[in-house]
Design an enzyme around this catalytic site. Structure first.
Site, short mmCIF file in Angstrom:
data_model
loop_
_atom_site.label_atom_id
_atom_site.label_comp_id
_atom_site.label_asym_id
_atom_site.label_seq_id
_atom_site.Cartn_x
_atom_site.Cartn_y
_atom_site.Cartn_z
N SER A 271 0.94 -1.15 0.10
CA SER A 271 -0.03 0.07 0.08
C SER A 271 0.96 1.15 -0.07
CB SER A 271 -0.97 -0.15 1.13
OG SER A 271 -0.17 -0.05 2.50
N CYS A 272 0.09 2.55 -0.09
CA CYS A 272 1.02 3.75 -0.23
C CYS A 272 1.75 3.73 0.88
CB CYS A 272 -0.12 4.68 -0.35
SG CYS A 272 0.49 6.44 -0.43
N PRO A 273 3.08 4.39 0.83
CA PRO A 273 3.79 4.93 -0.41
C PRO A 273 4.63 3.89 -0.91
CG PRO A 273 4.96 5.39 1.70
CD PRO A 273 3.95 4.48 1.93
#
Lengths: 78, 404
Positions: free
Chosen positions: A15-17
């Site tokens: 997931s982000c980042p």
């Protein structure tokens, strides 16, 4: 005709980042016109990646949706 | 073509407008700002860490440990319920756009999620608030402590980002390895997600309708939670991104979206406070001091710094974690668990003794209009946002502070 892929990064499950960090790092190591393939599952990448490429002058050659919620991007470095 | 054929097409286009592509972050910022103003007008502004803390206290109450008794149940706690419904709203948003999937990352990421969540809980306990209460609501509430909290956040984010970059360079295996994705669909298939999204949203509206008969304010919080979750998921509204991306990829869109939200909220909050809107029989001072916490300056600085570290490692702040939980990101499930488990303990056993040891001059309520008037406070916040805007846009162009 599809472009010859220089490097592939697998960001599935991340997931982000992390996907964008891995992408930016991989792109840094490539030469001009090299082609990077990225596989990911984070929906955020679908908007982050094209925007980042556009600002950096890189070309998104392919953006496809595979089975199992995987997105595939093929990017050519500026 | 008959008008009967036109109608479904028009509705389908309307649906696609909302659920086909992500919304610009600034659209999310405006909408969240408006909802935040309405929450304040109805009761009190948006907050997140208090709600997650309520989840944790309820858990410990049920388990009978750490001395938590008689805790307000989540269903009756305004912010506990707001947070819960926000998760459901994000779940509905992800379903309606066919973006829901249970995404299990490599083990190292799960560990980072849990640790990040736990660190955020500690930061929120010490700093008395999170990126919502002490930033997205706190700064427009004209709180001096919120501005200091924000400075702490910046420092924490930069330090944690350095760690992530180091980890990627020196321990790449930590974020690599086996990952799993379940229940994912493609744009062409999986209409069950869209149907489930509608059913879920409908159920929440029905619940709100029933609750409205007993407690109208709580019903408003339920509706707001649903909309906020949906808006956050569709616009990918993320405060970590706003702070981090200029120093990572140089992207400024996330920052600008948050700034727009701050400005909208600032206008509404200032009007509510200045005119004492909704003050009723209580003194106007009570509304002026809403979301102005006794944390100026050291308490806010330490708390903000720790919170900034945690949210960057976790990849989501309090609200960013919640909406990603609804989207099926298991790393953020771990962050939420870390947050709710550590929050009550941090408040009771770490923050309380630490804060007691600080002199009053390092933990007082600082309300900016008391020092520089309403116009001065309003302009000061505008100026800070303007400086931030100029910095991120300049940095986006030049890449001077970006890691890549």
């Amino acid at each position: 005709m599809s472009a010859k892929i220089t490097e592939t990064i697998d960001c599935k499950g991340l997931s982000c980042p992390m996907p964008m960090m891995k992408l930016a790092k991989a792109m840094k190591g490539l030469n001009s016109n090299d082609v990077l393939e990225m596989l990911g599952t984070d929906p955020g990448t679908k908007s982050d990646l094209p925007r980042w490429c556009e600002k950096g002058g890189h070309t998104v050659l392919e953006a496809t949706e595979l089975d199992g919620g995987v997105f595939r991007f093929v990017i050519q470095k500026k | 073509m008959s008008s009967q054929d036109e109608e479904p097409r028009a509705l389908s286009l309307l649906f696609k407008t909302f659920f086909s592509k992500h919304w610009p972050v600034w659209v999310g910022g405006i909408m969240l700002g408006i909802l935040n103003i309405l929450l304040f007008a109805v009761k009190s502004p948006w907050g997140a860490s208090g709600g997650i803390n309520n989840w944790g206290e309820n858990l410990y109450d049920k388990l009978g440990i750490f001395g938590y008794e008689g805790i307000t149940p989540v269903s009756a706690h305004y912010y506990g319920l707001l947070c819960l419904i926000l998760v459901i709203g994000a779940f509905a948003g992800a379903l309606l756009s066919k973006e829901f999937a249970i995404r299990i990352p490599p083990k190292g990421e799960l560990i980072k999620g849990f640790i990040g969540g736990a660190v955020m809980a500690l930061g929120a306990a010490i700093g008395q608030g999170c990126t919502i209460g002490s930033f997205f609501s706190g700064v427009p509430a004209l709180s001096g402590g919120a501005i200091i909290f924000t400075i702490g956040l910046f420092v924490g984010v930069i330090v944690a980002l350095k760690y992530l970059l180091w980890e990627m360079e020196n321990r790449p295996g930590f974020s690599s390895g086996k990952s799993y994705t379940f229940l994912a669909v493609t744009k062409k298939s999986g209409n069950w997600q869209v149907w489930l999204g509608w059913i879920l949203s409908g159920i929440i509206f029905v619940i709100a309708w029933f609750v409205a008969g007993v407690n109208g304010v709580l019903a408003w919080f339920i509706i707001s939670g649903l909309l906020m979750g949906l808006i956050c998921q569709r616009s990918r509204f993320c405060i970590v991104k706003a702070f981090r991306d200029p120093f990572m990829t140089g992207e400024a869109d996330g920052s600008v979206g948050v700034m727009v939200g701050l400005l909208v909220t600032l206008v509404g909050f200032t009007a509510i406070k200045y005119f004492g809107i909704g003050v009723g029989d209580s003194p106007i001072r009570a509304i002026e001091m809403t979301w102005v916490y006794p944390h100026f300056w050291l308490r806010a600085l330490i708390g903000g710094l720790i919170f900034g570290l945690g949210m960057t490692v976790a990849g989501g702040c309090a609200v960013g974690t919640l909406w990603r939980v609804g989207e099926g990101q298991v790393k953020l499930w771990m962050a939420a668990i870390g947050f709710l488990l550590l929050s009550p303990i941090s408040r009771k056993f770490i923050a309380a003794p630490l804060v007691d040891s600080l002199p009053h001059s390092m933990k007082f309520k600082s309300y900016l209009p008391d020092y520089i008037g309403y116009a001065g406070a309003f302009l000061l916040v505008c100026l800070i946002i303007l400086i931030w805007y100029v910095f991120v846009k300049w940095n986006e162009r030049t890449g001077k502070f970006s890691a890549f």
